[in-house]
Design a protein around this motif. Structure first.
Motif, mmCIF file in Angstrom:
data_model
loop_
_atom_site.group_PDB
_atom_site.id
_atom_site.type_symbol
_atom_site.label_atom_id
_atom_site.label_comp_id
_atom_site.label_asym_id
_atom_site.label_seq_id
_atom_site.Cartn_x
_atom_site.Cartn_y
_atom_site.Cartn_z
ATOM 1 N N LEU A 271 0.824 -1.216 0.000
ATOM 2 C CA LEU A 271 0.000 0.000 0.000
ATOM 3 C C LEU A 271 0.856 1.264 0.000
ATOM 4 C CD1 LEU A 271 -2.833 1.272 0.174
ATOM 5 C CD2 LEU A 271 -2.711 1.062 2.658
ATOM 6 N N SER A 272 1.842 1.315 0.900
ATOM 7 C CA SER A 272 2.656 2.530 0.990
ATOM 8 C C SER A 272 3.565 2.670 -0.235
ATOM 9 C CB SER A 272 3.471 2.538 2.281
ATOM 10 O OG SER A 272 4.347 1.426 2.289
ATOM 11 N N THR A 273 3.999 1.546 -0.799
ATOM 12 C CA THR A 273 4.836 1.603 -2.010
ATOM 13 C C THR A 273 4.047 2.210 -3.170
ATOM 14 O OG1 THR A 273 5.721 -0.512 -1.257
ATOM 15 C CG2 THR A 273 6.404 0.219 -3.432
ATOM 16 N N GLY A 274 2.789 1.808 -3.293
ATOM 17 C CA GLY A 274 1.935 2.336 -4.358
ATOM 18 C C GLY A 274 1.733 3.836 -4.206
ATOM 19 N N MET A 275 1.531 4.271 -2.971
ATOM 20 C CA MET A 275 1.325 5.704 -2.724
ATOM 21 C C MET A 275 2.619 6.479 -3.013
ATOM 22 S SD MET A 275 -1.156 7.704 -2.105
ATOM 23 C CE MET A 275 -2.445 6.533 -1.671
ATOM 24 N N ALA A 276 3.753 5.920 -2.596
ATOM 25 C CA ALA A 276 5.043 6.571 -2.854
ATOM 26 C C ALA A 276 5.324 6.635 -4.359
ATOM 27 C CB ALA A 276 6.164 5.808 -2.144
ATOM 28 N N TYR A 277 4.903 5.597 -5.065
ATOM 29 C CA TYR A 277 5.072 5.587 -6.522
ATOM 30 C C TYR A 277 4.334 6.764 -7.148
ATOM 31 C CZ TYR A 277 4.805 4.122 -11.397
ATOM 32 O OH TYR A 277 4.890 4.092 -12.765
ATOM 33 N N GLY A 278 3.121 6.990 -6.675
ATOM 34 C CA GLY A 278 2.322 8.100 -7.187
ATOM 35 C C GLY A 278 2.994 9.443 -6.958
ATOM 36 N N ALA A 279 3.567 9.622 -5.781
ATOM 37 C CA ALA A 279 4.256 10.878 -5.471
ATOM 38 C C ALA A 279 5.476 11.058 -6.368
ATOM 39 C CB ALA A 279 4.671 10.884 -3.999
ATOM 40 N N ASP A 280 6.188 9.982 -6.583
ATOM 41 C CA ASP A 280 7.442 10.031 -7.340
ATOM 42 C C ASP A 280 7.212 10.223 -8.842
ATOM 43 O OD1 ASP A 280 10.102 9.860 -7.958
ATOM 44 O OD2 ASP A 280 10.293 7.716 -7.571
ATOM 45 N N TYR A 281 6.150 9.636 -9.365
ATOM 46 C CA TYR A 281 5.938 9.625 -10.827
ATOM 47 C C TYR A 281 4.841 10.572 -11.294
ATOM 48 C CZ TYR A 281 9.259 5.823 -11.436
ATOM 49 O OH TYR A 281 10.414 5.089 -11.475
ATOM 50 N N LYS A 282 4.324 11.401 -10.385
ATOM 51 C CA LYS A 282 3.148 12.214 -10.739
ATOM 52 C C LYS A 282 3.394 13.216 -11.867
ATOM 53 C CE LYS A 282 3.974 15.515 -7.005
ATOM 54 N NZ LYS A 282 3.470 16.048 -5.729
ATOM 55 N N ARG A 283 4.631 13.632 -12.091
ATOM 56 C CA ARG A 283 4.899 14.616 -13.154
ATOM 57 C C ARG A 283 5.238 13.980 -14.500
ATOM 58 N NH1 ARG A 283 3.239 18.145 -9.899
ATOM 59 N NH2 ARG A 283 4.610 19.057 -8.318
ATOM 60 N N GLU A 284 5.288 12.662 -14.564
ATOM 61 C CA GLU A 284 5.729 11.999 -15.802
ATOM 62 C C GLU A 284 4.656 12.075 -16.887
ATOM 63 O OE1 GLU A 284 8.627 11.192 -16.272
ATOM 64 O OE2 GLU A 284 9.504 10.857 -14.282
ATOM 65 N N PRO A 285 5.018 12.547 -18.079
ATOM 66 C CA PRO A 285 4.026 12.579 -19.167
ATOM 67 C C PRO A 285 3.866 11.219 -19.836
ATOM 68 C CG PRO A 285 6.096 13.580 -19.882
ATOM 69 C CD PRO A 285 6.290 13.190 -18.440
ATOM 70 N N ILE A 286 4.868 10.351 -19.663
ATOM 71 C CA ILE A 286 4.799 9.024 -20.286
ATOM 72 C C ILE A 286 5.401 7.993 -19.352
ATOM 73 C CG2 ILE A 286 6.979 9.457 -21.564
ATOM 74 C CD1 ILE A 286 5.698 7.635 -23.807
ATOM 75 N N ILE A 287 4.743 6.856 -19.234
ATOM 76 C CA ILE A 287 5.264 5.740 -18.430
ATOM 77 C C ILE A 287 5.063 4.461 -19.235
ATOM 78 C CG2 ILE A 287 4.999 4.375 -16.309
ATOM 79 C CD1 ILE A 287 3.841 6.908 -14.944
ATOM 80 N N TYR A 288 6.159 3.777 -19.553
ATOM 81 C CA TYR A 288 6.050 2.484 -20.229
ATOM 82 C C TYR A 288 5.867 1.380 -19.195
ATOM 83 C CZ TYR A 288 7.643 4.503 -24.658
ATOM 84 O OH TYR A 288 7.738 5.239 -25.814
ATOM 85 N N THR A 289 5.067 0.378 -19.535
ATOM 86 C CA THR A 289 5.007 -0.819 -18.700
ATOM 87 C C THR A 289 5.658 -1.959 -19.493
ATOM 88 O OG1 THR A 289 2.863 -1.532 -19.566
ATOM 89 C CG2 THR A 289 2.832 -0.087 -17.644
ATOM 90 N N MET A 290 6.111 -2.964 -18.782
ATOM 91 C CA MET A 290 6.718 -4.120 -19.449
ATOM 92 C C MET A 290 6.434 -5.382 -18.673
ATOM 93 S SD MET A 290 10.392 -3.990 -21.295
ATOM 94 C CE MET A 290 11.204 -2.791 -20.288
ATOM 95 N N SER A 291 6.147 -6.456 -19.390
ATOM 96 C CA SER A 291 6.017 -7.780 -18.799
ATOM 97 C C SER A 291 5.907 -8.809 -19.928
ATOM 98 C CB SER A 291 4.811 -7.862 -17.865
ATOM 99 O OG SER A 291 4.915 -9.008 -17.028
ATOM 100 N N SER A 292 5.612 -10.043 -19.563
ATOM 101 C CA SER A 292 5.474 -11.116 -20.557
ATOM 102 C C SER A 292 4.693 -12.257 -19.915
ATOM 103 C CB SER A 292 6.859 -11.610 -20.995
ATOM 104 O OG SER A 292 7.505 -12.239 -19.903
ATOM 105 N N GLY A 293 4.489 -13.316 -20.676
ATOM 106 C CA GLY A 293 3.867 -14.528 -20.141
ATOM 107 C C GLY A 293 2.579 -14.269 -19.396
ATOM 108 N N GLU A 294 2.441 -14.881 -18.236
ATOM 109 C CA GLU A 294 1.192 -14.808 -17.474
ATOM 110 C C GLU A 294 0.884 -13.386 -16.991
ATOM 111 O OE1 GLU A 294 3.935 -16.229 -16.199
ATOM 112 O OE2 GLU A 294 4.244 -15.398 -14.190
ATOM 113 N N CYS A 295 1.881 -12.530 -16.915
ATOM 114 C CA CYS A 295 1.653 -11.172 -16.402
ATOM 115 C C CYS A 295 1.529 -10.106 -17.487
ATOM 116 C CB CYS A 295 2.736 -10.790 -15.394
ATOM 117 S SG CYS A 295 2.498 -11.610 -13.802
ATOM 118 N N TYR A 296 1.623 -10.491 -18.762
ATOM 119 C CA TYR A 296 1.543 -9.463 -19.807
ATOM 120 C C TYR A 296 0.202 -8.720 -19.764
ATOM 121 C CZ TYR A 296 1.515 -6.839 -24.055
ATOM 122 O OH TYR A 296 1.424 -5.793 -24.935
ATOM 123 N N GLY A 297 -0.862 -9.446 -19.484
ATOM 124 C CA GLY A 297 -2.184 -8.815 -19.419
ATOM 125 C C GLY A 297 -2.278 -7.743 -18.346
ATOM 126 N N VAL A 298 -1.543 -7.923 -17.260
ATOM 127 C CA VAL A 298 -1.546 -6.926 -16.188
ATOM 128 C C VAL A 298 -0.872 -5.643 -16.677
ATOM 129 C CG1 VAL A 298 -0.779 -6.420 -13.841
ATOM 130 C CG2 VAL A 298 -1.552 -8.715 -14.408
#
Lengths: 324, 324
Positions: free
Chosen positions: B175-202
């Protein structure tokens, strides 16, 4: 196609003729994966044998349980040494599948790994009709003609021989448009592409290979159908879209996405494959052939960006520069 | 699952038991399409019956030739009125396929279009184990158990009943990691996600639904394997990546992408599903279950962004605001 290619294709098709094929896997990475998109699309429409498309390592690690002696596995690597694609070919061959590769480099690792190889030519000196996609199409239409012989597939084979003129004419007709696109979009930090159906692969390679890899411009190849289920909320007056309108069954999906994007963005560029003059190609095959022409046309849009940004398409900072 | 769900599932599985199934189509749009990704992955690994995943209209316009009386077509729409998905269900049923839908809205158009419906619950008051993905998993493991009865699939069914505790514990831990992520990345105009296999859908749903749709942040869900064949050239010290490390067969692909991205970007965030405490889930099933937990965890990252950007996840400018 040249004499070598004709022989290679004939050998691969003879092998296919002697096998029972119950499923088809297309496996490649990046730009080579993109050219398999319309091939898989054509298979979906023309045969009830299921086909699927995977990037190299997703196939290798996943190793679909349906892979076996009645599988046909088609792989492609330009250099012939893409490790994931070589490995996929080996895995497939070990599983008893019939393996056919396409490569610019006969004798490469990939070439050795596959039971059958089909070579293609590349570059300004060579004929577009002998390059990767048209050679793949010959394999696909040849396969379809074995599964269910039809004069349509024979006409497709013939039309592929007339491709050079079609591509050259449509490239000439769009040369200045591509250059103007480069001037107009050179400052954009992000450009979305959109398409579907037979042309989705063209959007995919324009985003991943031309914009991201060769121009370091942020991108995503959005599927025109998926656009309305999330991505369209990003649309704004200054968000650039390059929309490729297909010529076939999924065109209305692209048109719907275009209509929406144009309503809320002032930065929408359209490549309409219905505008291509493809009179040498039989009408019932023009949609299938549209991506082959669109690929050449869009390359000129990338050339335009490269020119006006002073960033040649040949520049890389990681690829070929270091191990990874 | 609740009593209704148990009955609905039983009816669908009984119908499957009475049919010969030779291919499986999963058809949905956006977030519903994303939950089908691991289902298709599981099918690839566990059965030699081919399965494929399409967005609604790509399926409708393409109409694969293999669609017929021996097809199983599974569709999903939260509202039950996504036109493309309703149409896909109708087309499939008309073609003689066995149709099963998942929806939050029993009685909806989708519900009426499909031969069998499985309902799911949603929202803060409901149990995660009764929501869309776990209900889909019950259908998939039930199907697999019919095709090739195994105690593994029975254990999977049991483990799904213990999911609420697993999800709640791992959400609390992040929970706190997610909130900290929001504070840290709130100014980003673009965020890439990456995964594969069973987690690609996420990664797909985080990019398309949470970042683009609900936060208007530019994104692309890059496949970890494809990253090295184009997209990685976009990597730079200030380019943000959110990388979801799978727990199964394709994990090394994600790890390779992570290692490279970290080398050249200072803005890499990792959600490592191997860090999830999933002790209630049998070890051989933990990879399959990882996306179910990752979905809940990542929602908190989106909550963090929404909070720190003052942009609630419920805000839309086009969706639900106008016809399109």
């Amino acid at each position: 196609m040249n004499t070598n290619q004709a022989q290679e294709l004939q050998h691969a098709l003879e092998a296919i003729r002697q096998r029972t094929i119950t499923n088809i896997y297309f496996v490649a990475c990046g730009g080579s994966k993109a050219i398999f998109e319309p091939a898989q699309y054509i298979c979906d429409l023309e045969t009830d044998i299921p086909s699927a498309l995977y990037t190299g390592n997703e196939f290798n690690y996943r190793m679909p349980k349906a892979l076996g002696k009645t599988s046909l596995v088609v792989t492609c690597s330009h250099s012939g040494n893409t490790p994931e694609t070589v490995e996929a070919t080996r895995i497939a061959r070990e599983a008893g599948a019939l393996t056919v590769c396409l490569s610019f480099k006969p004798g490469s690792e990939l070439w050795e790994a596959a039971e059958y190889g089909i070579s293609y030519t590349w570059g300004p000196e060579s004929k577009p009709s002998e390059s990767n996609s048209p050679m793949l199409y010959r394999l696909v239409f040849g396969l379809l003609n074995i599964l269910d012989p039809q004069e349509k597939y024979q006409r497709a084979m013939e039309a592929l021989e007339n491709l050079d003129g079609v591509i050259a004419r449509n490239k000439a007709a769009t040369l200045s448009t591509g250059m103007a696109y480069g001037a107009d979009y050179k400052r954009e930090p992000i450009i979305y592409t959109m398409s579907s159906g037979e042309c989705y692969g063209v959007a995919y390679s324009f985003s991943l290979c031309l914009l991201m890899e060769m121009q370091w411009i942020h991108s995503q190849p959005i599927h025109s159908g998926e656009y309305f289920h999330g991505p369209f909320e990003i649309t704004d007056y200054d968000v650039p879209f390059l929309i490729i309108l297909g010529r076939g069954k999924t065109r209305s999906m692209d048109e719907r996405a275009l209509a929406f994007a144009k309503k809320f963005s002032n930065r929408v560029e359209v490549v309409d494959t219905a505008d291509f003059d493809m009179h040498e190609v039989p009408e019932d095959l023009q949609a299938y052939f549209a991506p082959l022409v669109a690929g050449g046309v869009l390359r000129q849009y990338a050339d335009g960006l490269a020119h006006h940004r002073g960033h040649p398409l040949s520049v890389r900072r990681y690829m070929w520069q270091m191990p990874y």
